[in-house]
Design a protein around this motif. Structure first.
Motif, PDB file in Angstrom:
ATOM      1  N   VAL A   1       0.854  -1.188   0.000  1.00 29.39           N
ATOM      2  CA  VAL A   1       0.000   0.000   0.000  1.00 29.39           C
ATOM      3  C   VAL A   1       0.892   1.241   0.000  1.00 29.39           C
ATOM      4  CG1 VAL A   1      -1.787  -1.256   1.292  1.00 29.39           C
ATOM      5  CG2 VAL A   1      -0.232   0.267   2.511  1.00 29.39           C
ATOM      6  N   VAL A   2       0.309   2.370  -0.375  1.00 28.12           N
ATOM      7  CA  VAL A   2       1.067   3.617  -0.463  1.00 28.12           C
ATOM      8  C   VAL A   2       0.415   4.661   0.438  1.00 28.12           C
ATOM      9  CG1 VAL A   2       1.864   5.469  -1.989  1.00 28.12           C
ATOM     10  CG2 VAL A   2       1.827   3.111  -2.806  1.00 28.12           C
ATOM     11  N   ASP A   3       1.248   5.478   1.057  1.00 30.90           N
ATOM     12  CA  ASP A   3       0.793   6.551   1.938  1.00 30.90           C
ATOM     13  C   ASP A   3       1.185   7.892   1.314  1.00 30.90           C
ATOM     14  OD1 ASP A   3       0.566   8.530   3.853  1.00 30.90           O
ATOM     15  OD2 ASP A   3       1.455   7.370   5.471  1.00 30.90           O
ATOM     16  N   PRO A   4       0.291   8.458   0.494  1.00 32.54           N
ATOM     17  CA  PRO A   4       0.653   9.721  -0.151  1.00 32.54           C
ATOM     18  C   PRO A   4       0.610  10.907   0.813  1.00 32.54           C
ATOM     19  CG  PRO A   4      -1.250   8.671  -1.228  1.00 32.54           C
ATOM     20  CD  PRO A   4      -1.025   7.985   0.071  1.00 32.54           C
ATOM     21  N   SER A   5       0.038  10.741   1.990  1.00 31.02           N
ATOM     22  CA  SER A   5      -0.002  11.857   2.948  1.00 31.02           C
ATOM     23  C   SER A   5       1.394  12.114   3.500  1.00 31.02           C
ATOM     24  CB  SER A   5      -0.984  11.540   4.087  1.00 31.02           C
ATOM     25  OG  SER A   5      -2.260  11.220   3.570  1.00 31.02           O
ATOM     26  N   HIS A   6       2.006  11.082   4.093  1.00 28.62           N
ATOM     27  CA  HIS A   6       3.383  11.258   4.556  1.00 28.62           C
ATOM     28  C   HIS A   6       4.343  11.371   3.378  1.00 28.62           C
ATOM     29  CE1 HIS A   6       1.618   9.804   8.317  1.00 28.62           C
ATOM     30  NE2 HIS A   6       2.594  10.463   8.898  1.00 28.62           N
ATOM     31  N   GLY A   7       4.030  10.686   2.305  1.00 31.81           N
ATOM     32  CA  GLY A   7       4.946  10.656   1.156  1.00 31.81           C
ATOM     33  C   GLY A   7       5.127  12.005   0.509  1.00 31.81           C
ATOM     34  N   THR A   8       4.169  12.919   0.713  1.00 36.38           N
ATOM     35  CA  THR A   8       4.315  14.247   0.114  1.00 36.38           C
ATOM     36  C   THR A   8       4.389  15.330   1.188  1.00 36.38           C
ATOM     37  OG1 THR A   8       1.927  14.610  -0.004  1.00 36.38           O
ATOM     38  CG2 THR A   8       2.963  13.533  -1.901  1.00 36.38           C
ATOM     39  N   GLY A   9       3.575  15.178   2.240  1.00 34.73           N
ATOM     40  CA  GLY A   9       3.637  16.162   3.319  1.00 34.73           C
ATOM     41  C   GLY A   9       2.866  17.439   3.065  1.00 34.73           C
ATOM     42  N   HIS A  10       2.106  17.480   1.981  1.00 35.29           N
ATOM     43  CA  HIS A  10       1.308  18.674   1.701  1.00 35.29           C
ATOM     44  C   HIS A  10      -0.041  18.242   1.128  1.00 35.29           C
ATOM     45  CE1 HIS A  10       4.634  21.451   2.348  1.00 35.29           C
ATOM     46  NE2 HIS A  10       5.391  20.601   1.692  1.00 35.29           N
ATOM     47  N   THR A  11      -1.112  18.731   1.726  1.00 35.03           N
ATOM     48  CA  THR A  11      -2.460  18.357   1.302  1.00 35.03           C
ATOM     49  C   THR A  11      -2.653  18.465  -0.207  1.00 35.03           C
ATOM     50  OG1 THR A  11      -3.324  19.084   3.435  1.00 35.03           O
ATOM     51  CG2 THR A  11      -4.904  18.899   1.614  1.00 35.03           C
ATOM     52  N   TYR A  12      -2.175  19.545  -0.801  1.00 33.27           N
ATOM     53  CA  TYR A  12      -2.491  19.776  -2.226  1.00 33.27           C
ATOM     54  C   TYR A  12      -1.841  18.741  -3.144  1.00 33.27           C
ATOM     55  CZ  TYR A  12       2.038  21.831  -3.569  1.00 33.27           C
ATOM     56  OH  TYR A  12       3.357  22.017  -3.861  1.00 33.27           O
ATOM     57  N   LEU A  13      -0.832  18.028  -2.648  1.00 33.59           N
ATOM     58  CA  LEU A  13      -0.167  17.017  -3.484  1.00 33.59           C
ATOM     59  C   LEU A  13      -0.816  15.642  -3.352  1.00 33.59           C
ATOM     60  CD1 LEU A  13       3.537  18.004  -2.654  1.00 33.59           C
ATOM     61  CD2 LEU A  13       2.374  18.413  -4.819  1.00 33.59           C
ATOM     62  N   VAL A  14      -1.660  15.466  -2.343  1.00 34.66           N
ATOM     63  CA  VAL A  14      -2.156  14.133  -2.020  1.00 34.66           C
ATOM     64  C   VAL A  14      -3.095  13.544  -3.082  1.00 34.66           C
ATOM     65  CG1 VAL A  14      -3.489  12.787  -0.331  1.00 34.66           C
ATOM     66  CG2 VAL A  14      -1.748  14.409   0.460  1.00 34.66           C
ATOM     67  N   PRO A  15      -4.118  14.284  -3.556  1.00 38.02           N
ATOM     68  CA  PRO A  15      -5.080  13.619  -4.455  1.00 38.02           C
ATOM     69  C   PRO A  15      -4.425  13.024  -5.701  1.00 38.02           C
ATOM     70  CG  PRO A  15      -6.009  15.669  -3.631  1.00 38.02           C
ATOM     71  CD  PRO A  15      -4.569  15.640  -3.195  1.00 38.02           C
ATOM     72  N   GLN A  16      -3.559  13.786  -6.375  1.00 39.95           N
ATOM     73  CA  GLN A  16      -2.968  13.251  -7.602  1.00 39.95           C
ATOM     74  C   GLN A  16      -1.957  12.149  -7.316  1.00 39.95           C
ATOM     75  OE1 GLN A  16      -2.875  17.358  -9.057  1.00 39.95           O
ATOM     76  NE2 GLN A  16      -2.882  16.443 -11.114  1.00 39.95           N
ATOM     77  N   MET A  17      -1.268  12.250  -6.194  1.00 35.30           N
ATOM     78  CA  MET A  17      -0.330  11.175  -5.865  1.00 35.30           C
ATOM     79  C   MET A  17      -1.072   9.908  -5.430  1.00 35.30           C
ATOM     80  SD  MET A  17       2.543  12.083  -6.887  1.00 35.30           S
ATOM     81  CE  MET A  17       3.723  10.916  -6.196  1.00 35.30           C
ATOM     82  N   ALA A  18      -2.260  10.066  -4.875  1.00 35.50           N
ATOM     83  CA  ALA A  18      -3.083   8.892  -4.578  1.00 35.50           C
ATOM     84  C   ALA A  18      -3.468   8.200  -5.890  1.00 35.50           C
ATOM     85  CB  ALA A  18      -4.323   9.306  -3.788  1.00 35.50           C
ATOM     86  N   CYS A  19      -3.908   8.990  -6.861  1.00 36.09           N
ATOM     87  CA  CYS A  19      -4.247   8.430  -8.186  1.00 36.09           C
ATOM     88  C   CYS A  19      -3.031   7.749  -8.809  1.00 36.09           C
ATOM     89  CB  CYS A  19      -4.684   9.541  -9.140  1.00 36.09           C
ATOM     90  SG  CYS A  19      -6.332  10.115  -8.810  1.00 36.09           S
TER      91      CYS A  19
END
Lengths: 347, 347, 347, 347
Positions: free
Chosen positions: C267-285
Motif C-alpha cells: 500500500v502507499v501513503d501519499p499523505s506522509h509521502g508528500t507532506g502537503h495536502t495539495y499534493l495528495v489527491p494526484q499522488m493517490a491516483c
C-alpha cells in the motif's frame, strides 16, 4: 562480468545468454548454483556489453567486475601523479593551497587578495571570471576582463592562476591567461567541454558533480586523459544529500577511496563543500588529515560585500588562521602544506 | 527576505544589518521576539542580497520568501502554457507522447520505430544523434548523420522530431533538423547552452538534472525564457538517491508541484526515471495519473541489440500495450493521450 | 556469491580465499579472467559469509547474487498474498482504502471522520493512539483512551481499525483493540518490536523507513514472517532525499519492484509521502495507477485544528473527491477501489 | 515563525491567519511586501503551531525561526558538557577512544581485544551483546552472557564498557553491566527507548540515524535530557546517500555544526561511517581534525573470522597505528587523545 539468470530461467534462455556472450567476443563460464545459474563472461569488455546482456530473456541482472575507467586507474599506473603548474604543486607529500575570491571583482580586490593569500602561504590564486550562476539574474562574472586581472595578479605575486572555463568556445581565451583550467561541478559531465579542455594542454582541475559517483568522476577524468592530457587534478566539493544545515555534504572518505583507485591527485573544496564560513577552517584541517593533496578555498577581503559566495568565504585573517592550523595537521601526518617561505614558491 | 539575528546579537549588530538592508535598497522591519530579533526586508530582491546579509556579524541565517524565478512563475502567468511543434502538443488536456530509440542507429531502425510508434499513437519521435555518454569508450552517436535519419523519419511519418543538443556549437545544426531541442539532464546547468538554445527559436525540452531542486530547474528554464523563448517543456526524469534497485528515483509529486508553481508543461521520462524495462509501463501510467502533460519513452525494435539503453527500452509490442493502458488512465482523469487516429496528428 | 580478487592478488591469496570458501561450506569455482581472478562460491549462504570473505587478503570485493530474504520472496511463493482484516481487503484486484486522522483526538472527531470516510468508500479506519513524535514537546497521543475511541468507531461503522504500536510493551494492549497493527517508519528496524508483533497474530502494516532499501524492508518483513505471521502489508511512505519541496520523496516504482520480488501486498501513503495536502489527491491516483494494493490517507474534519499533521490531511470533501478520482483510475486498469456500496464491506 | 501568505491571498485570509496566530497565544506582526504579505508570529511556540498555520487558507508556507530543541541548545547552556564514565572522558580537550569488537563473541576474544586496545591507548571498551541485525538469519549477539563478558573485561583492564541497548525491557539488564548505554542508529527515533534510557541514570551514547537531520538528532537527545539525564554523547556514524563506494557517507561538518548548536560532546564512528577497514585510519584522523570529542572504532583480533562487521574492523596492529596517527593530529590542534600512559586511565 557476471550474468545472473533468473531462478526459473530455462535451458533455452541460458543457452541464448551464452551465445550472446560469445557474440560479444567474450568467453562464458556457466556456474550452476543451488538456486540459480550464473555465467561469468571473461574477456575485454565494453560498456555496451552489460546493457546488451541485461535485455536477454531470463537474465535477472548483470554485475560488472572491472572498473570501466582505464587510464585513470591505479592498476594501470601505480605511482601517484604529481601535477605542477607554475607555483602550484599538487600530489605526493606537498599539499597545494589554491585560494582567492569566488569572483574576480576589481583590480584592487584581486591584487589585495593575491598578496594576502601568498603571504599566508597559498601556492595558487583562484578567482572566477566566467561564473556559472543558478539564476540568470545573478552577477555572471567579468569574463575576459576578469582573466586579465588574474594575469595581472600573477605578475604581481608569482602565484599560478586557477580559473573556471564554462564553455568550449571560451577554452582558448581562458587558456591564454590561466595556469590551470577548472571544470566546474555542473559541467563535470559536459563531455564536449572535457574533450576540448583535454586537448588544450593546460592542467585541469575537475570538480566532482554534486550527484556524481566516484566511477562517473573517474570516467569524466578519463575523457580528459583520453584526449592526451595527463595533468588532471580531481576535486571533491561535496554532494547533494538530504542534509540542509550545510549547502552540500562533504564526504572526505572519497579522498581515501580515490587514492586507492587512481593515481590522480585529489584536492578538497571545503568552501563549497560546507557553504558556511564558520565550517570551513575545521573542514580544511579534516581534509588535510584525510590525505587531500590540496585545498581550494574561497577568500575575500570583505566577504560581506562580495558579489558572490560571501557567506562561505574566509576573510584574510580567517584564511591566515586556517593556514596555520592546517599546516600543523599536515606536519603531524608527515606532509608539507602551502609555501613556508617565499622561496618555497619555486619548488 | 527574513534576516534572523543570533540570540546574543547586540544592538550594534542589529543596526549594522538594518543599514546593510537599506544599502541594498530594501526596507527593513525589525521584529523583536521573545528569544531573538528578526528583520524583514521588503522590496525588490536580487539573489546576491541574501548572500550579502548572511555575512553580516550577528546574523544567524537569512530566509528567502520569494521564489527567485520570475517569467516561469505561475504568479506571473496563471494560464498554462501549451507548447506545439508539428505533430506534438504538450499541455492543457492533451498528453503528448514522444517515443523512439535512445540512439539513432540506422535508417532501417529509425524508420521501423517511427512507423510503429506512430501506429500505436505516439505524437513525436525521439532519437539521439549526439549522445552524452558517461564513458569515452561508449558509442557517441551518429551525429549529423543521425539528424538526417531523424528528418527522413519525420518525412515518412509526419512525427515531430525531438533530439538532444549537447553543445553550443551544435545548436544551429540540430535546429536545422529538429522540431524540439532537448537539453539533457547533465546539461541542465550548462548555462551557456541554455542561453544559446533560448535564442535558437525552437521549443526546448529541458530535463531535470539528477540532483537539481525544483528551484534550480525553474531557474534553468528562466535562462531560456529570459533569452526570449517561451516554449519550454520541463521534463522530470528522476533524481539520484540512495535507492539502487532503480537507476534513478522518479518522484512524481514534482509534476503536481510544478503545476502549482509554473505555467510551463511537464512531461515525464519513465525510461530513465526507472532504468528497467519492466518498471516502465506502470510508471508511465502513474505519470499520467499524476497529471503529466506528456511522456517521453525509449522504444527499440530489438532492445537486446540496442547500441545504448536497451535495458530500459520497450520493444514495439510493449510500447503498444503501454499506450493502451495509459490511454485508459488518461480518459479516467478527463484527458486525451497521444493520437487516437492518424488525422489526430494534425491537431 | 562472487569473490573478486584484486588485480595483483597472488596465488597464495587466491588459495587462501578458496580455503575460506570451503571452510564456510561453499563450493568454489575459480575463473581466471584477462585482468583478474574471480571465484564463484556456490551453496547455501548466510549473511556472515560475505563479510568474512571481504576481510581476506587480496580480495577486492564480494558481490552477493542471492537475495537475503526467503519467506517474503516471490520465488518461494509465486501467488500474491491477500491480507484480510474485518472490512479491509488488501491484495489482488481489490484496492483497500485506510483513511482517518493522524491522531485520535476525541470521540466526536473520530466518529465523525469514520462515518464520513466510510460514506466515501474507505474500507478501514486509521488513527494514532500512540504517536511517535520528533519532539518530546509535541502531543504524544491519547494512548489507551485513543484505542477505545477507535474501537467505538469500529462498532459504529464496521470499519476495521489500523493503528500504530510503538513499543513491545504496548503490543498486547494495541492487539486488544486493533484489527491491523502498524509498525511505523521509524520503527522499521526495531527488530524486537518486529518479533513481538510477529507473534501477536494480527495482520501487520509495515512502513518503509525513510532511508531503508528494498532489501532492508523485505528483511524487516522477514522478521515478522519468520515469527509465524504471514499477514504482512508493506507500505511505501516516501524516502529522504535532497528534495525539500516535499516532506519526503515518494518513489512509486517501489510498488512495481516489490510486486516483482515479493508476494506481499503493497500500500502507499501519499499523505506522509508528500507532506502537503495539495499534493495528495494526484499522488493517490498515481499510486493506484502504479499498481498499489491499497492507500492509506490522513483525513481530518478540520485539518487546521488537527493536533498533528493537519498540513498533509485531506478534509472530508477533499477525501470524497480523491476517492472519486482514484476509483476511476482503478477501473481504468481493471481493479476495484474501496467499497462501492455498504454491502461491499463484507467482501 | 514567519507565515508567508500566497501572492493572491485576500484580506479575509490574512485576517483569518492573524486570528489563528492570536488564538495560539502568539503576537502577529503583519508586513506588507511588494509582492506578498508575511506575518511574523512572536511568542513561545510549540511544534503544533507551525502545522496548524500551514493549513490556513491563503497561507503559502510557514518558516520556523527558532530551533525546536531547548535543553540541548548551546544558547541555553553555552559551556560544553563533559561526560565522564569510569575510564572514559568525552568533551573539552580530551578525546575519548572507545574501541572493541562489533560483537562480543567469547571470553578469549573480548579479553584479548580489551587488553590490546588499552595498551594502544583506548579509554573505553565497546562490544555488542544485543545486536540489531538487518536479517533475522544473522548472529543476534550473546545477550546477557555477552554483558557478563564485557564486565569481566572491565574488571581485567579498568576500561569503561560501552554497549548497545535495543529495547526498553533490556534497559535494566544492560544498566547492570554497562558504564555507557548506546542507543543505535536504527533506534534513534525509538522514543519510548529514549525515555526509558533517559531515566536509567547511565550516560548515553546516541547514534545519529542514517537519515536523521541535525534537528531530529538534537530532538532525540532532548527526549533523554528531558527525562532528567544530562549525560548524552552524540555520535555521527554516517548518513545514507547515493554513494555506494562507502557503506554510508560520513559528513564530518556535522561535528562542527553540532559544536555550534549544542553543548553536548560529539564522537565519530568511522567504522560504520565508511564500512571498509582501509578507509578507517584516515577518516579517524579527519574526525579528530574536524574537532570530534571522541572516536568509536571497531577492533577485532582476527577480522576475517569476526561474527559481524569484520570488513570494517581494524585488527590490533591497524588500531595501534591508527592511534599513533590520530594522537599526532590531536596534538597538532592542541588536544589530547586516548590515554598516554596507564595512569592516565584514572583521569
Amino acid at each position: 562480468m557476471i550474468v545472473v539468470m533468473k531462478k526459473d530461467a530455462d535451458r533455452a534462455e541460458i543457452n541464448h545468454a551464452v551465445e550472446r556472450i560469445e557474440q560479444l567476443g567474450l568467453k562464458p563460464h556457466v556456474i550452476v548454483g543451488t538456486e540459480r545459474t550464473v555465467i561469468a563472461a571473461v574477456g575485454d569488455k565494453r560498456p555496451e556489453h552489460k546493457m546488451s546482456l541485461e535485455s536477454c530473456p531470463g537474465v535477472s541482472e548483470v554485475v560488472p567486475i572491472l572498473a570501466p575507467y582505464k587510464i585513470a586507474s591505479r592498476e594501470v599506473k601505480p605511482e601517484p601523479t604529481v601535477v605542477r603548474a607554475g607555483s602550484l604543486t599538487v600530489g605526493n607529500k606537498h599539499i597545494g593551497v589554491i585560494a582567492g575570491p569566488c569572483s574576480v571583482e576589481s583590480e584592487r580586490q584581486i591584487l589585495q587578495t593575491a598578496e594576502a593569500v601568498k603571504a599566508s602561504g597559498a601556492t595558487a590564486l583562484r578567482g572566477g571570471a566566467f561564473k556559472p550562476r543558478t539564476s540568470p539574474y545573478s552577477f555572471q562574472g567579468l569574463k575576459e576582463e576578469g582573466l586579465k586581472l588574474l594575469a595581472m595578479a600573477r605578475d604581481a605575486t608569482g602565484l599560478a592562476v586557477v580559473t573556471e572555463v564554462m564553455s568550449t568556445e571560451d577554452v582558448s581565451t581562458v587558456a591564454a591567461y590561466a595556469d590551470v583550467m577548472q571544470v566546474g561541478a555542473r559541467n563535470m559531465q559536459n563531455y564536449r567541454l572535457l574533450e576540448v579542455v583535454g586537448k588544450a594542454g593546460l592542467p585541469v582541475l575537475l570538480k566532482r558533480g554534486p550527484s556524481a559517483t566516484m566511477e562517473e568522476l573517474l570516467l569524466a577524468a578519463e575523457y580528459i586523459l583520453d584526449a592526451g592530457n595527463p595533468n588532471v587534478i580531481l576535486c571533491e566539493r561535496g554532494i547533494r544529500t538530504f542534509e540542509a544545515h550545510t549547502r552540500f555534504t562533504l564526504p572526505l572518505a572519497s579522498v581515501v577511496y580515490l587514492h586507492a583507485k587512481t593515481h590522480l591527485p585529489v584536492v578538497v573544496d571545503p568552501s563549497h563543500g560546507t557553504g558556511h564560513t564558520y565550517l570551513v577552517p575545521q573542514m580544511a584541517c579534516a581534509s588535510v588529515a584525510a590525505g587531500a593533496d590540496g585545498l581550494i578555498l574561497e577568500v575575500h577581503p570583505d566577504p560581506e560585500k562580495a558579489m558572490s559566495d560571501g557567506y562561505q568565504s574566509l576573510n584574510l585573517d580567517q584564511f591566515e588562521q586556517t593556514m596555520q592550523l592546517c599546516r600543523k595537521v599536515a606536519e603531524a601526518i608527515g606532509k608539507e602544506l602551502g609555501s613556508l617561505a617565499p622561496e618555497a614558491l619555486t619548488l
